[in-house]
Motif scaffolding. Structure first.
Motif, PDB file in Angstrom:
ATOM      1  N   ALA A  47      31.691  78.163 -15.961  1.00  0.00           N
ATOM      2  CA  ALA A  47      31.923  78.580 -14.574  1.00  0.00           C
ATOM      3  C   ALA A  47      33.334  78.247 -14.115  1.00  0.00           C
ATOM      4  N   LEU A  48      34.317  78.522 -14.953  1.00  0.00           N
ATOM      5  CA  LEU A  48      35.706  78.219 -14.606  1.00  0.00           C
ATOM      6  C   LEU A  48      36.144  78.964 -13.346  1.00  0.00           C
ATOM      7  N   TYR A  49      35.738  80.205 -13.207  1.00  0.00           N
ATOM      8  CA  TYR A  49      36.089  81.000 -12.022  1.00  0.00           C
ATOM      9  C   TYR A  49      35.574  80.336 -10.750  1.00  0.00           C
ATOM     10  N   GLU A  98      29.513  68.419 -11.669  1.00  0.00           N
ATOM     11  CA  GLU A  98      29.603  68.303 -10.218  1.00  0.00           C
ATOM     12  C   GLU A  98      29.102  69.573  -9.534  1.00  0.00           C
ATOM     13  N   LEU A  99      29.411  70.723 -10.134  1.00  0.00           N
ATOM     14  CA  LEU A  99      28.942  71.973  -9.556  1.00  0.00           C
ATOM     15  C   LEU A  99      27.422  72.056  -9.621  1.00  0.00           C
ATOM     16  N   GLU A 100      26.859  71.661 -10.767  1.00  0.00           N
ATOM     17  CA  GLU A 100      25.400  71.683 -10.897  1.00  0.00           C
ATOM     18  C   GLU A 100      24.757  70.678  -9.955  1.00  0.00           C
ATOM     19  N   THR A 101      25.358  69.491  -9.841  1.00  0.00           N
ATOM     20  CA  THR A 101      24.828  68.470  -8.933  1.00  0.00           C
ATOM     21  C   THR A 101      24.883  68.946  -7.489  1.00  0.00           C
ATOM     22  N   ALA A 102      25.969  69.634  -7.126  1.00  0.00           N
ATOM     23  CA  ALA A 102      26.099  70.155  -5.762  1.00  0.00           C
ATOM     24  C   ALA A 102      25.027  71.178  -5.457  1.00  0.00           C
ATOM     25  N   LEU A 150       8.635  74.686 -11.918  1.00  0.00           N
ATOM     26  CA  LEU A 150       9.666  73.919 -12.596  1.00  0.00           C
ATOM     27  C   LEU A 150      10.942  74.752 -12.646  1.00  0.00           C
ATOM     28  N   VAL A 151      12.040  74.174 -12.201  1.00  0.00           N
ATOM     29  CA  VAL A 151      13.310  74.904 -12.108  1.00  0.00           C
ATOM     30  C   VAL A 151      14.340  74.276 -13.028  1.00  0.00           C
ATOM     31  N   ASP A 152      14.962  75.114 -13.834  1.00  0.00           N
ATOM     32  CA  ASP A 152      16.031  74.663 -14.718  1.00  0.00           C
ATOM     33  C   ASP A 152      17.302  75.421 -14.350  1.00  0.00           C
ATOM     34  N   LEU A 153      18.373  74.708 -14.040  1.00  0.00           N
ATOM     35  CA  LEU A 153      19.641  75.327 -13.649  1.00  0.00           C
ATOM     36  C   LEU A 153      20.581  75.408 -14.835  1.00  0.00           C
ATOM     37  N   LYS A 154      21.184  76.564 -15.037  1.00  0.00           N
ATOM     38  CA  LYS A 154      22.150  76.759 -16.102  1.00  0.00           C
ATOM     39  C   LYS A 154      23.436  77.315 -15.512  1.00  0.00           C
ATOM     40  N   ILE A 155      24.524  76.560 -15.628  1.00  0.00           N
ATOM     41  CA  ILE A 155      25.803  77.010 -15.088  1.00  0.00           C
ATOM     42  C   ILE A 155      26.284  78.257 -15.827  1.00  0.00           C
ATOM     43  N   GLY A 156      25.997  78.334 -17.111  1.00  0.00           N
ATOM     44  CA  GLY A 156      26.465  79.447 -17.928  1.00  0.00           C
ATOM     45  C   GLY A 156      25.408  80.508 -18.135  1.00  0.00           C
ATOM     46  N   ALA A 157      25.519  81.204 -19.258  1.00  0.00           N
ATOM     47  CA  ALA A 157      24.621  82.317 -19.566  1.00  0.00           C
ATOM     48  C   ALA A 157      23.302  81.820 -20.155  1.00  0.00           C
ATOM     49  N   PHE A 158      22.272  82.642 -20.020  1.00  0.00           N
ATOM     50  CA  PHE A 158      20.961  82.346 -20.576  1.00  0.00           C
ATOM     51  C   PHE A 158      21.018  82.332 -22.097  1.00  0.00           C
ATOM     52  N   SER A 159      20.340  81.346 -22.673  1.00  0.00           N
ATOM     53  CA  SER A 159      20.231  81.232 -24.121  1.00  0.00           C
ATOM     54  C   SER A 159      18.756  81.193 -24.495  1.00  0.00           C
ATOM     55  N   HIS A 160      18.441  81.677 -25.700  1.00  0.00           N
ATOM     56  CA  HIS A 160      17.041  81.649 -26.144  1.00  0.00           C
ATOM     57  C   HIS A 160      16.497  80.224 -26.171  1.00  0.00           C
ATOM     58  N   ALA A 161      17.382  79.242 -26.380  1.00  0.00           N
ATOM     59  CA  ALA A 161      16.949  77.846 -26.382  1.00  0.00           C
ATOM     60  C   ALA A 161      16.445  77.420 -25.009  1.00  0.00           C
ATOM     61  N   ASP A 162      16.964  78.030 -23.946  1.00  0.00           N
ATOM     62  CA  ASP A 162      16.519  77.707 -22.596  1.00  0.00           C
ATOM     63  C   ASP A 162      15.050  78.071 -22.408  1.00  0.00           C
ATOM     64  N   ALA A 163      14.632  79.199 -22.996  1.00  0.00           N
ATOM     65  CA  ALA A 163      13.234  79.620 -22.894  1.00  0.00           C
ATOM     66  C   ALA A 163      12.329  78.652 -23.634  1.00  0.00           C
ATOM     67  N   LEU A 188      10.951  78.545 -13.861  1.00  0.00           N
ATOM     68  CA  LEU A 188      12.020  79.396 -13.338  1.00  0.00           C
ATOM     69  C   LEU A 188      13.356  78.914 -13.887  1.00  0.00           C
ATOM     70  N   ILE A 189      14.012  79.774 -14.643  1.00  0.00           N
ATOM     71  CA  ILE A 189      15.341  79.454 -15.173  1.00  0.00           C
ATOM     72  C   ILE A 189      16.377  80.183 -14.345  1.00  0.00           C
ATOM     73  N   LEU A 190      17.250  79.440 -13.685  1.00  0.00           N
ATOM     74  CA  LEU A 190      18.344  80.028 -12.908  1.00  0.00           C
ATOM     75  C   LEU A 190      19.599  79.983 -13.763  1.00  0.00           C
ATOM     76  N   CYS A 191      20.208  81.119 -13.987  1.00  0.00           N
ATOM     77  CA  CYS A 191      21.389  81.158 -14.849  1.00  0.00           C
ATOM     78  C   CYS A 191      22.463  82.050 -14.241  1.00  0.00           C
ATOM     79  N   ALA A 192      23.701  81.809 -14.650  1.00  0.00           N
ATOM     80  CA  ALA A 192      24.817  82.581 -14.123  1.00  0.00           C
ATOM     81  C   ALA A 192      24.824  84.000 -14.660  1.00  0.00           C
ATOM     82  N   GLN A 193      24.369  84.177 -15.890  1.00  0.00           N
ATOM     83  CA  GLN A 193      24.314  85.497 -16.506  1.00  0.00           C
ATOM     84  C   GLN A 193      23.070  85.566 -17.388  1.00  0.00           C
TER      85      GLN A 193
END
Length: 239
Positions: A47-49, A98-102, A150-163, A188-193
């Motif tokens: 999430a550099l942008y 910090e972004l995820e914590t926020a 259950l909510v899992d936050l992912k700053i980046g893109a979804f990966s099969h490992a997340d599932a 619920l998986i929340l991801c950037a992409q």
């Protein structure tokens, strides 16, 4: 200029980005810094942008990234989640954690955005297997659906490992946390992409209560980012 300085593989990483400004940011940075495809993916997944836009010292964030190590029930779920309610304050610089914590910290408004019936239960809920710890970012109880969410936050893109990881959490809650009258837990998986095809293959055969939703951060200072992109484009044009 981009066609001559970026490869086809670079464009495959850039095309899924919905926001034209976000895409332009990564195009400029990829050309300016001669990023490989792997480096471009790392920038997007960290999430550099977003972190640059939230930081007052944008040059420090970009410089810090350059020196960073490589990254070794459907009616209820909304897609995408627009996290504009976060009201994240500007800081000198933002790290990924910090972004995820926020995001996690704004629980009360997060409940409102999720929808009616969500009751907060736990943050960074720890579950342990043979002395190895795993942490669920957020746990809610939905009083209408009568189940844990259950909510899992992912700053980046979804990966099969997340599932796979979420499926472990769901199975754990199904066996250890359900009480009389409860329905099976929802993941619920929340991801950037997310790549819809990958999501389909990764979740087929898993619990029907596993969802993958897309979130995006509504930046507080898009004008500054526009100026930054224009400035970098001008520098590239003069190089």
């Amino acid at each position: 200029m981009l066609l001559s300085r970026l490869s086809f593989s670079h464009f495959l990483e850039l095309l899924p980005l919905d926001n034209p400004l976000q895409r332009a940011f990564y195009e400029v940075q990829a050309v300016k810094n001669s990023w490989s495809v792997r480096e471009l993916k790392r920038a997007i997944n960290s999430a550099l942008y977003e972190r640059t836009g939230l930081s007052t010292d944008k040059a420090a964030v970009l410089a810090g990234h350059a020196g960073a190590q490589p990254l070794a029930v459907a009616d209820v779920v909304k897609n995408p989640y627009v996290l504009e309610f976060l009201g994240l304050e500007e800081r000198a610089s933002y790290s990924e954690s910090e972004l995820e914590t926020a995001i996690i910290a704004h629980l009360q408004t997060f409940l409102v955005e999720l929808g009616r019936g969500f009751c907060f239960e736990a943050r960074q809920k720890r579950i342990t297997f043979d002395n190895e710890h795993y942490f669920i970012d957020l746990v809610f109880y939905h009083r209408i659906l009568k189940c844990h969410v259950l909510v899992d936050l992912k700053i980046g893109a979804f990966s099969h490992a997340d599932a796979g990881q979420m499926n472990v959490y769901l199975n754990y809650y199904r066996e250890n946390e359900m009480t009389d009258g409860d329905n099976p837990p929802v993941g619920l998986i929340l991801c950037a992409q997310k790549n819809e095809t990958l999501v389909r293959y990764a979740t087929t055969g898993l619990a029907e209560q596993l969802f993958v939703s897309k979130y995006r951060v509504n930046l507080p200072s898009e004008e500054e980012l526009q100026a930054l992109v224009r400035e970098e484009q001008e520098r590239l044009g003069n190089s």
